[in-house]
Scaffold this motif. Structure first.
Motif, short mmCIF file in Angstrom:
data_model
loop_
_atom_site.label_atom_id
_atom_site.label_comp_id
_atom_site.label_asym_id
_atom_site.label_seq_id
_atom_site.Cartn_x
_atom_site.Cartn_y
_atom_site.Cartn_z
N GLN A 29 40.63 29.33 44.69
CA GLN A 29 39.78 27.99 44.87
C GLN A 29 40.11 27.29 43.25
N ASP A 30 40.04 27.62 42.72
CA ASP A 30 40.74 27.29 41.70
C ASP A 30 41.70 27.95 40.77
N GLN A 31 41.95 27.91 39.52
CA GLN A 31 42.56 28.33 38.43
C GLN A 31 41.54 28.59 37.05
N ALA A 32 40.23 28.98 37.08
CA ALA A 32 39.38 28.85 35.65
C ALA A 32 39.55 30.30 35.83
N SER A 33 39.27 30.61 34.16
CA SER A 33 38.99 32.05 33.76
C SER A 33 38.09 32.54 34.42
N ALA A 34 38.00 33.86 34.49
CA ALA A 34 37.24 34.48 36.42
C ALA A 34 36.45 35.73 35.05
N LEU A 35 35.40 36.07 34.30
CA LEU A 35 34.69 37.42 34.50
C LEU A 35 34.38 38.11 35.35
N VAL A 36 34.53 39.34 35.19
CA VAL A 36 33.91 40.18 36.63
C VAL A 36 33.84 41.06 36.10
N PHE A 37 32.53 41.14 36.42
CA PHE A 37 31.64 42.40 35.99
C PHE A 37 31.54 43.12 36.78
N VAL A 38 31.55 44.72 37.12
CA VAL A 38 30.96 45.72 37.51
C VAL A 38 30.56 47.05 37.37
N ARG A 39 29.96 47.87 37.85
CA ARG A 39 29.06 48.94 36.94
C ARG A 39 29.96 49.96 35.72
N THR A 40 30.20 50.02 36.93
CA THR A 40 31.54 51.67 36.42
C THR A 40 32.67 51.46 35.03
N GLN A 41 32.78 51.88 34.28
CA GLN A 41 34.50 51.77 33.45
C GLN A 41 35.32 52.04 34.26
N GLN A 42 34.82 53.06 35.55
CA GLN A 42 36.04 53.72 36.53
C GLN A 42 36.52 52.18 36.56
N ARG A 43 35.56 51.65 37.39
CA ARG A 43 35.82 50.77 38.60
C ARG A 43 36.39 49.74 37.78
N ALA A 44 35.93 49.06 36.20
CA ALA A 44 36.39 48.37 35.66
C ALA A 44 38.06 48.41 35.63
N ASP A 45 38.57 49.76 35.41
CA ASP A 45 40.06 49.60 35.25
C ASP A 45 40.48 49.26 36.71
N LYS A 46 40.44 50.13 37.39
CA LYS A 46 40.24 50.02 38.86
C LYS A 46 40.51 48.55 38.87
N MET A 47 39.76 47.92 39.18
CA MET A 47 39.34 45.81 39.32
C MET A 47 40.99 45.88 38.88
N LYS A 48 41.02 45.95 37.29
CA LYS A 48 42.14 45.28 36.31
C LYS A 48 43.52 45.45 37.39
N GLU A 49 43.24 47.13 37.58
CA GLU A 49 44.88 47.12 38.46
C GLU A 49 45.01 46.54 39.37
N LEU A 50 44.30 46.39 40.28
CA LEU A 50 43.87 45.59 42.01
C LEU A 50 44.81 44.41 41.69
N LEU A 51 43.53 43.68 40.55
CA LEU A 51 44.08 41.98 40.10
C LEU A 51 45.05 41.99 40.27
N ALA A 52 45.78 42.45 39.17
CA ALA A 52 46.64 42.55 38.25
C ALA A 52 47.97 42.41 39.79
N ALA A 53 48.22 43.56 40.31
CA ALA A 53 48.97 43.74 41.39
C ALA A 53 48.64 42.07 42.62
N ALA A 54 47.41 41.90 42.73
CA ALA A 54 48.01 40.57 43.53
C ALA A 54 48.09 39.44 42.90
#
Length: 424
Positions: free
Chosen positions: A237-262
Motif C-alpha cells: 500500500q506504500d513504500q514506508a519502512s516497516a518494522l515487523v515484530f514476531v515472537r521467536t528468533q527462528q520465525r524472524a529469520d524465516k520471515m526475513k527470507e520470505l520477505l526478501a523472496a517477495a
C-alpha cells in the motif's frame, strides 16, 4: 508559553550542540526533567517511547561533569543497541564540553574495554551483564560515580537484570544522584525506585502505558494462514519502512527470507544474531538499505531509527507492555506513523490486557480479503493444501514443525502436512 532550551539553564556550549542536533523546543519530558536533574535531584521520568528521554538525562549530566576529571556518570541500558545509541548521543553532546563516554557491552573485546576504562572517561554507558563481569575482575572502579541513570528500567527488570543491578548499586557511592527513566511504571519499577532513589521528582508527562499519541493503530482479527497475505497486502500500500515484530528468533529469520523472496529487502534483529550482524542490520535499516526489519521484542525498547513508517506486529506480543514499546517505534517526536496488530480469535484475552494497559479500545480494521494481492496469496496457500507435492520418506526421523505442540508431531500426509509461510 512553551519552554526553550535556553530557559532550562543549559550552557552556551550545550545550547550550541542542541542547535547542531536541530532540536527545536524541548519535548515535555525534557522541559520537566532537565531542571531538577541539573540541580542534582533524583528523578523518575515516565513518557512514551520516542519523546526525547535520552536527551532529558544526557544534557544535565554533561553540564554537571564539564571540567571535572575522572569517571562521574554511569548509564545502564537493557540492550547493546540502546547502549550504542546512547553512547553516540553522549559523544555528540559531550565533546564540546570535554565530556567523553565509553561503551561497555557484551559481544565486544573485553581487553579493549579495560584499556578504554583506564583512560578515565567521563561517562560509562553499559549493559548490566558486561559491567558486572568487569567488576568481578576489578577492571572498573565506580567509587566516584556521581550520577547513575537507569534507562528503560522496566525492561531491565523484565529481562532479569535485577541481581546484576543490585551488584552495581553495591559498588556505587551511597551519596549519588539517580535518574530512572521508563516508558511504563509498573509495580516492580515503583518498588525498585523507592529503594534506589532518594526523594525523587516524579515526571510523568503521559500516563504509564500510554502509546505514542500520533500512532495510527489498526487491529486485524485473522486466521493463521491470513497473516502472510495480509502482511504483503499492507506492504504493497506504500513504500514506508516497516518494522515487523514476531515472537521467536527462528520465525524472524524465516520471515526475513520470505520477505526478501517477495521483493522486500529485509534484515533480522534478535538475540541469536552476532553483535556484528545486529549492528549491520540496524545500520542498514537506518540508512534505508533494508525496507523491512524483522525483529523480536529485543528491539522493542531503545531502537532509535527516525521515520519508521509502519510497525507491524505479525504476532501478538508476550506481554501487554511490549505492545506499547512496539508501537512506540513509530510516531516518534513530531512524526506520525502506523501500527498494525495481527491477532487470532483465541487471543482475545491478551487483546483485553493490552486495551487495559493502554486505556483505550484497539481500533478494529476489516481484513482486506478482496485485495488482489491478498487473494493471490490465499489462492497459492489453498493450492498448496490441495496439492502438497510428493512425500519424502523421513526414514523414521520425523521432525516437529515450528508451531506444533511440544511432544507432538505433525502428520506428514493429507491436510496435516506443514504449510508454507501463511501458517507460520
Amino acid at each position: 508559553m512553551s519552554a526553550s532550551f535556553k530557559s532550562l539553564g543549559l550552557s552556551p556550549e550545550t545550547l550550541g550542540a542542541v542547535k547542531r542536533a536541530r532540536f527545536g523546543t524541548p519535548t515535555p519530558i525534557q522541559a520537566q526533567a532537565i531542571p531538577p536533574a541539573l540541580s542534582g535531584r533524583d528523578v523518575i521520568g515516565c513518557a512514551a517511547t520516542g519523546t526525547g528521554k535520552t536527551a532529558a538525562y544526557l544534557l544535565p549530566m554533561i553540564e554537571r561533569f564539564a571540567g571535572e576529571k575522572g569517571t562521574r556518570g554511569l548509564i545502564l541500558t537493557p540492550t547493546r543497541e540502546l547502549a550504542q545509541q546512547v553512547e553516540e548521543q553522549a559523544r555528540f553532546f559531550g565533546e564540546p564540553l570535554g565530556v567523553l563516554p565509553v561503551l561497555i557491552v557484551g559481544g565486544e573485546d573485553m581487553n579493549a574495554q579495560v584499556d578504554a576504562l583506564r583512560e578515565r572517561p567521563s561517562l560509562i554507558v553499559a549493559t548490566p551483564g558486561r559491567l558486572v563481569d568487569l567488576l568481578g575482575v576489578k577492571a572498573v572502579n565506580l567509587h566516584r560515580i556521581q550520577t547513575l541513570v537507569l534507562d528503560e528500567a522496566d525492561r531491565m527488570l523484565d529481562m532479569g537484570f535485577l541481581p546484576q543491578i543490585n551488584q552495581i548499586l553495591h559498588a556505587l557511592p551511597r551519596e549519588r544522584q539517580t535518574l530512572l527513566f521508563s516508558a511504563t511504571l509498573g509495580a516492580d519499577v515503583t518498588r525498585f525506585g523507592q529503594r534506589a532513589l532518594h526523594k525523587p521528582v516524579r515526571v510523568e508527562v503521559t500516563p504509564s502505558g500510554t502509546p505514542a499519541p500520533r500512532a495510527e493503530q489498526h487491529l486485524y482479527i485473522v486466521k493463521p494462514e491470513e497473516k502472510w497475505p495480509l502482511l504483503l497486502t499492507l506492504l504493497s500500500q506504500d513504500q514506508a519502512s516497516a518494522l515487523v515484530f514476531v515472537r521467536t528468533q527462528q520465525r524472524a529469520d524465516k520471515m526475513k527470507e520470505l520477505l526478501a523472496a517477495a521483493g522486500h529487502k529485509s534484515a533480522a534483529l534478535h538475540a541469536g544474531r552476532t553483535q556484528a550482524q545486529r549492528r549491520q542490520a540496524l545500520e542498514g535499516f537506518r540508512r534505508g538499505q533494508y525496507r523491512c526489519l524483522v525483529a523480536t521484542d529485543l528491539a522493542a525498547r531503545g531502537l532509535d531509527v527516525d521515520d519508521i513508517g509502519h510497525v507491524i506486529s505479525l504476532d501478538v506480543p508476550h506481554g501487554p507492555e511490549d505492545y506499547v514499546h512496539r508501537i512506540g517505534r513509530t510516531a516518534r517526536a513530531a512524526a506520525s506513523g502506523r501500527a498494525s496488530l495481527f491477532a487470532l480469535e483465541v487471543e482475545r484475552r491478551t487483546l483485553q490486557d493490552i486495551e487495559r494497559i493502554i486505556r483505550q479500545e484497539l481500533p478494529r480494521t476489516e481484513v482486506p480479503r478482496r485485495d488482489p494481492i491478498f487473494k493471490r496469496e490465499m489462492e497459492a496457500f489453498l493450492a498448496k493444501q490441495r496439492d502438497p507435492g510428493p512425500r519424502q520418506p523421513d526414514h523414521g526421523r520425523s521432525k516437529r514443525p515450528e508451531g506444533a505442540a511440544p511432544g507432538r508431531h505433525a502428520r506428514t500426509h493429507g491436510k496435516g502436512r506443514p504449510k508454507g509461510p501463511a501458517g507460520q
